[in-house]
Design a protein around this motif. Structure first.
Motif, PDB file in Angstrom:
ATOM      1  N   HIS A 369       7.592 -52.329   5.552  1.00 15.25           N
ATOM      2  CA  HIS A 369       6.986 -53.630   6.232  1.00 15.25           C
ATOM      3  C   HIS A 369       5.316 -53.534   6.056  1.00 15.25           C
ATOM      4  O   HIS A 369       4.585 -53.064   5.259  1.00 15.25           O
ATOM      5  CB  HIS A 369       6.991 -53.399   8.141  1.00 15.25           C
ATOM      6  CG  HIS A 369       8.373 -53.488   8.302  1.00 15.25           C
ATOM      7  ND1 HIS A 369       8.952 -52.916   9.237  1.00 15.25           N
ATOM      8  CD2 HIS A 369       9.077 -53.954   8.334  1.00 15.25           C
ATOM      9  CE1 HIS A 369      10.034 -52.640   9.823  1.00 15.25           C
ATOM     10  NE2 HIS A 369      10.544 -53.510   8.963  1.00 15.25           N
ATOM     11  N   THR A 370       4.773 -54.872   5.801  1.00 13.62           N
ATOM     12  CA  THR A 370       3.841 -55.516   6.023  1.00 13.62           C
ATOM     13  C   THR A 370       2.799 -55.354   7.049  1.00 13.62           C
ATOM     14  O   THR A 370       3.837 -55.601   8.391  1.00 13.62           O
ATOM     15  CB  THR A 370       3.074 -56.820   4.721  1.00 13.62           C
ATOM     16  OG1 THR A 370       3.904 -57.724   5.671  1.00 13.62           O
ATOM     17  CG2 THR A 370       3.839 -56.732   3.839  1.00 13.62           C
ATOM     18  N   THR A 371       1.438 -55.808   7.092  1.00 13.92           N
ATOM     19  CA  THR A 371       0.864 -55.580   8.651  1.00 13.92           C
ATOM     20  C   THR A 371       0.858 -57.079   9.227  1.00 13.92           C
ATOM     21  O   THR A 371       1.411 -57.224  10.573  1.00 13.92           O
ATOM     22  CB  THR A 371      -0.309 -55.630   8.221  1.00 13.92           C
ATOM     23  OG1 THR A 371      -0.852 -55.856   7.345  1.00 13.92           O
ATOM     24  CG2 THR A 371      -1.017 -54.079   7.358  1.00 13.92           C
ATOM     25  N   GLU A 372       1.002 -57.699   8.118  1.00 12.07           N
ATOM     26  CA  GLU A 372       1.890 -59.302   8.634  1.00 12.07           C
ATOM     27  C   GLU A 372       2.923 -59.461   8.984  1.00 12.07           C
ATOM     28  O   GLU A 372       2.828 -60.198  10.499  1.00 12.07           O
ATOM     29  CB  GLU A 372       1.932 -60.290   6.982  1.00 12.07           C
ATOM     30  CG  GLU A 372       0.400 -60.564   6.756  1.00 12.07           C
ATOM     31  CD  GLU A 372      -0.263 -59.261   6.051  1.00 12.07           C
ATOM     32  OE1 GLU A 372       0.513 -58.630   5.427  1.00 12.07           O
ATOM     33  OE2 GLU A 372      -1.461 -59.129   5.401  1.00 12.07           O
ATOM     34  N   GLN A 373       4.016 -58.555   8.869  1.00 16.08           N
ATOM     35  CA  GLN A 373       5.049 -58.363   9.284  1.00 16.08           C
ATOM     36  C   GLN A 373       5.399 -57.614  10.485  1.00 16.08           C
ATOM     37  O   GLN A 373       6.144 -58.246  11.196  1.00 16.08           O
ATOM     38  CB  GLN A 373       6.357 -57.903   8.427  1.00 16.08           C
ATOM     39  CG  GLN A 373       6.423 -59.040   6.895  1.00 16.08           C
ATOM     40  CD  GLN A 373       7.333 -57.844   6.083  1.00 16.08           C
ATOM     41  OE1 GLN A 373       6.962 -56.784   6.115  1.00 16.08           O
ATOM     42  NE2 GLN A 373       8.193 -58.080   5.086  1.00 16.08           N
ATOM     43  N   VAL A 374       4.391 -56.835  10.979  1.00 17.90           N
ATOM     44  CA  VAL A 374       4.078 -56.441  12.238  1.00 17.90           C
ATOM     45  C   VAL A 374       3.573 -57.391  12.803  1.00 17.90           C
ATOM     46  O   VAL A 374       3.813 -57.436  14.240  1.00 17.90           O
ATOM     47  CB  VAL A 374       3.584 -54.632  12.042  1.00 17.90           C
ATOM     48  CG1 VAL A 374       3.373 -54.249  12.963  1.00 17.90           C
ATOM     49  CG2 VAL A 374       4.477 -53.608  10.985  1.00 17.90           C
ATOM     50  N   ASP A 375       2.958 -58.031  12.444  1.00 14.82           N
ATOM     51  CA  ASP A 375       2.205 -58.765  13.589  1.00 14.82           C
ATOM     52  C   ASP A 375       3.134 -60.083  14.154  1.00 14.82           C
ATOM     53  O   ASP A 375       3.006 -60.358  15.463  1.00 14.82           O
ATOM     54  CB  ASP A 375       1.467 -59.703  12.755  1.00 14.82           C
ATOM     55  CG  ASP A 375      -0.366 -59.016  12.951  1.00 14.82           C
ATOM     56  OD1 ASP A 375      -0.185 -57.823  13.611  1.00 14.82           O
ATOM     57  OD2 ASP A 375      -1.591 -59.084  12.418  1.00 14.82           O
ATOM     58  N   GLN A 376       4.004 -59.781  13.194  1.00 13.95           N
ATOM     59  CA  GLN A 376       5.368 -61.233  12.978  1.00 13.95           C
ATOM     60  C   GLN A 376       6.120 -60.952  14.657  1.00 13.95           C
ATOM     61  O   GLN A 376       5.989 -61.637  15.452  1.00 13.95           O
ATOM     62  CB  GLN A 376       5.819 -61.478  12.115  1.00 13.95           C
ATOM     63  CG  GLN A 376       5.732 -62.976  11.931  1.00 13.95           C
ATOM     64  CD  GLN A 376       6.800 -63.456  11.086  1.00 13.95           C
ATOM     65  OE1 GLN A 376       6.283 -62.609   9.252  1.00 13.95           O
ATOM     66  NE2 GLN A 376       7.935 -63.333  10.489  1.00 13.95           N
ATOM     67  N   LEU A 377       6.365 -59.539  14.305  1.00 15.23           N
ATOM     68  CA  LEU A 377       6.999 -58.707  15.348  1.00 15.23           C
ATOM     69  C   LEU A 377       6.279 -58.643  16.700  1.00 15.23           C
ATOM     70  O   LEU A 377       6.985 -59.591  17.501  1.00 15.23           O
ATOM     71  CB  LEU A 377       6.990 -57.991  14.941  1.00 15.23           C
ATOM     72  CG  LEU A 377       8.482 -56.981  16.323  1.00 15.23           C
ATOM     73  CD1 LEU A 377       9.587 -57.206  16.640  1.00 15.23           C
ATOM     74  CD2 LEU A 377       8.594 -55.281  15.628  1.00 15.23           C
ATOM     75  N   ILE A 378       5.114 -58.999  16.379  1.00 19.30           N
ATOM     76  CA  ILE A 378       4.327 -58.380  17.989  1.00 19.30           C
ATOM     77  C   ILE A 378       4.476 -60.052  18.381  1.00 19.30           C
ATOM     78  O   ILE A 378       4.461 -60.265  19.560  1.00 19.30           O
ATOM     79  CB  ILE A 378       2.845 -58.242  17.646  1.00 19.30           C
ATOM     80  CG1 ILE A 378       2.946 -57.263  17.278  1.00 19.30           C
ATOM     81  CG2 ILE A 378       1.926 -58.365  18.706  1.00 19.30           C
ATOM     82  CD1 ILE A 378       1.745 -56.582  16.270  1.00 19.30           C
ATOM     83  N   THR A 379       3.869 -61.074  17.622  1.00 15.22           N
ATOM     84  CA  THR A 379       4.128 -62.587  18.293  1.00 15.22           C
ATOM     85  C   THR A 379       5.061 -62.223  18.441  1.00 15.22           C
ATOM     86  O   THR A 379       5.242 -63.304  20.338  1.00 15.22           O
ATOM     87  CB  THR A 379       2.988 -63.778  17.188  1.00 15.22           C
ATOM     88  OG1 THR A 379       2.336 -63.070  16.168  1.00 15.22           O
ATOM     89  CG2 THR A 379       3.036 -65.097  17.530  1.00 15.22           C
ATOM     90  N   ALA A 380       5.761 -62.425  18.387  1.00 15.00           N
ATOM     91  CA  ALA A 380       7.203 -62.649  18.734  1.00 15.00           C
ATOM     92  C   ALA A 380       8.134 -62.027  20.412  1.00 15.00           C
ATOM     93  O   ALA A 380       8.630 -62.506  21.065  1.00 15.00           O
ATOM     94  CB  ALA A 380       8.691 -63.157  17.468  1.00 15.00           C
ATOM     95  N   LEU A 381       7.676 -60.552  20.192  1.00 15.76           N
ATOM     96  CA  LEU A 381       7.383 -59.946  21.666  1.00 15.76           C
ATOM     97  C   LEU A 381       6.591 -60.818  22.455  1.00 15.76           C
ATOM     98  O   LEU A 381       7.720 -60.420  24.049  1.00 15.76           O
ATOM     99  CB  LEU A 381       7.196 -58.736  21.527  1.00 15.76           C
ATOM    100  CG  LEU A 381       8.798 -57.841  20.579  1.00 15.76           C
ATOM    101  CD1 LEU A 381       8.281 -56.716  20.299  1.00 15.76           C
ATOM    102  CD2 LEU A 381       9.966 -57.954  21.533  1.00 15.76           C
ATOM    103  N   HIS A 382       5.788 -61.009  22.140  1.00 17.31           N
ATOM    104  CA  HIS A 382       4.286 -61.529  23.799  1.00 17.31           C
ATOM    105  C   HIS A 382       5.031 -63.547  24.044  1.00 17.31           C
ATOM    106  O   HIS A 382       5.229 -63.176  24.802  1.00 17.31           O
ATOM    107  CB  HIS A 382       3.292 -62.137  22.548  1.00 17.31           C
ATOM    108  CG  HIS A 382       2.554 -60.888  23.345  1.00 17.31           C
ATOM    109  ND1 HIS A 382       2.315 -60.283  24.054  1.00 17.31           N
ATOM    110  CD2 HIS A 382       2.287 -60.007  21.859  1.00 17.31           C
ATOM    111  CE1 HIS A 382       1.833 -58.890  24.327  1.00 17.31           C
ATOM    112  NE2 HIS A 382       0.887 -58.605  22.499  1.00 17.31           N
ATOM    113  N   ALA A 383       5.734 -64.198  23.259  1.00 16.04           N
ATOM    114  CA  ALA A 383       6.514 -65.440  23.358  1.00 16.04           C
ATOM    115  C   ALA A 383       7.670 -64.651  24.137  1.00 16.04           C
ATOM    116  O   ALA A 383       7.880 -65.844  25.195  1.00 16.04           O
ATOM    117  CB  ALA A 383       6.801 -66.038  22.184  1.00 16.04           C
TER     118      ALA A 383
END
Ligand SMILES: *Cc1c(COP(=O)(O)O)cnc(C)c1O
Length: 409
Positions: A369-383
């Motif tokens: 995983h890239t840091t960008e992909q983990v950021d994507q997950l974090i954003t999606a979970l907050h949403a």
């Protein structure tokens, strides 16, 4: 139709009603962070390919080379004529890698535990097992016929109580090294000290620690700097190692006993030698490159920082397994669906895989995983969280929800 079939149909219906029915999804192409699931491209946090080796060119090349030299099948059990020079080399390399005298290769981790435990203990003996242990440790212990006692998760004091009053001729403690649904690490130094004090064995199932923990991923024993003839170390080779199979390492005499008496070793066809070829390539990568473990650790930190304010509890874990406990089965499924709608695939894990009331999303991180992909997950979970906790009369939903979970556990 017969009564017997009616019963099974009714039981299947019951699973559906309890939201415990599982559905397999069909994956196209190799494993990796980008998975095509049921025809839909997703960003996946679902597999145990913790180092991103399952589709690594060096492993593929090694497997191809093994395929050319050894063909496809091993064609017999190891004790007849299925033990290839490639597997012999792998066992020697594995023992060296984990710093133990000898290693024995098994077809997979499930069979390793089912073979090892009954070879060590039998009726009249004692097995002490952590409450959160993997199913195959439990099944292996039951199969052995030894007295089987479960202790609360990581409760070293309870283990000592049991050992202190035991008069069993043989005593064995069994534990996951890294717990498969929580991601936390077993208190191995304390458990080993108890084994020494009370003359017991320790079997560590390091399916999720091998390749991830310790220097170069040498596993949970190396993580703590432990070595003892009392420890049998079981590592699996289908997770961080990227291929398939398992091994048990330990004292040479004990390993010889397993060669003679572990029924799941003796009475099964040996694994295809090309798998050993690929695994030798894995070990070479592990020994020479440790940026994967470092990157993984950074992703773990990033996830914890990013999810700190979420209304559900991310269990403390320094490993690749990150459990977001939401409690309710349906809520776990709804969240999984929400994420999937956002193109992200994180599996919901429900009882009986985890204790009742602790349904969760099991986020698997990988060095791929890239840091960008983990950021994507974090954003999606907050949403997703915002949807469930929107406008609850100004209270702090985060706190409420975490307290509820603690009460339930
Ligand atoms: C996956 C797993 C196993 C089983 O290993 P396989 O090689 O997949 O059969 C055993 N123990 C634990 C803790 C696991 O997570």
């Amino acid at each position: 139709m017969s009564d017997l079939m009616d019963q099974i149909s009714a039981q299947l219906m019951q699973l559906q009603e309890q939201k415990l029915f599982r559905k397999r999804r069909v994956v196209d192409g190799p494993q990796g962070p980008l998975l095509t699931i049921d025809g839909k491209p997703t960003l996946a946090f679902s597999n145990n390919d913790y180092l991103g080796l399952a589709n690594h060119p060096a492993l593929i090349a090694a497997a191809r080379d093994g395929l050319e030299r050894f063909g496809v099948g091993a064609a017999s059990s190891a004790l007849i004529s299925g033990h290839s020079s490639e597997c012999e080399a792998l066992e020697i390399a594995l023992a060296g890698f984990v710093g133990m005298p000898r290693a024995l290769h098994f077809s997979n981790g499930y069979m390793a535990n089912m073979g090892v435990i009954p070879a060590l203990v039998g009726p009249g003996d004692l097995v002490l097992s952590d409450r959160l242990n993997h199913a195959c440790l439990i099944d292996g212990a039951r199969l052995s016929g030894a007295e089987f006692r479960v202790y609360p998760h990581n409760d070293v004091a309870k283990v000592e109580q049991q050992l202190a009053k035991s008069t069993h001729p043989r005593k064995l403690i069994i534990t996951d090294g890294v717990f498969s649904m929580d991601g936390d690490i077993a208190p191995l130094p304390e458990l080993l000290a108890l084994c020494e004090k009370y003359d017991a064995w320790l079997l560590v199932d390091d399916a999720h620690g091998f390749g991830v923990l310790g220097p170069q991923g040498r596993g949970s024993l190396a993580h703590f700097g432990l070595a003892s003839w009392r420890v049998l170390y079981m590592g699996t080779l289908g997770k961080a190692a990227g291929v398939s199979g398992a091994f048990v390492a330990g004292d040479a005499t004990l390993i010889e006993w397993l060669v003679q008496r572990a029924r799941t070793y003796v009475f099964t066809t040996a694994s295809p030698p090309m798998l050993a070829s690929a695994l030798l390539a894995t070990l070479k990568l592990l020994e020479t490159e440790d940026w994967r473990q470092q990157h993984l650790r950074q992703l773990v930190q990033q996830l914890h920082d990013g999810l700190a304010t979420l209304p559900w509890q991310l269990l403390p874990s320094e490993t690749a397994i990150q459990a977001l406990v939401v409690g309710d089965n349906q809520l776990a499924l709804d969240l999984m669906a929400d994420l999937l709608a956002q193109g992200i695939w994180v599996p919901a894990i429900r009882p009986p895989t985890v204790p009742k009331g602790t349904a969760r999303l099991r986020i698997s991180l990988s060095a791929a995983h890239t840091t960008e992909q983990v950021d994507q997950l974090i954003t999606a979970l907050h949403a997703a969280a915002a949807k469930y906790f929107a406008g609850e009369d100004g209270k702090a939903p985060a706190l409420q929800s975490k307290e509820k979970i603690e009460e339930a556990s």
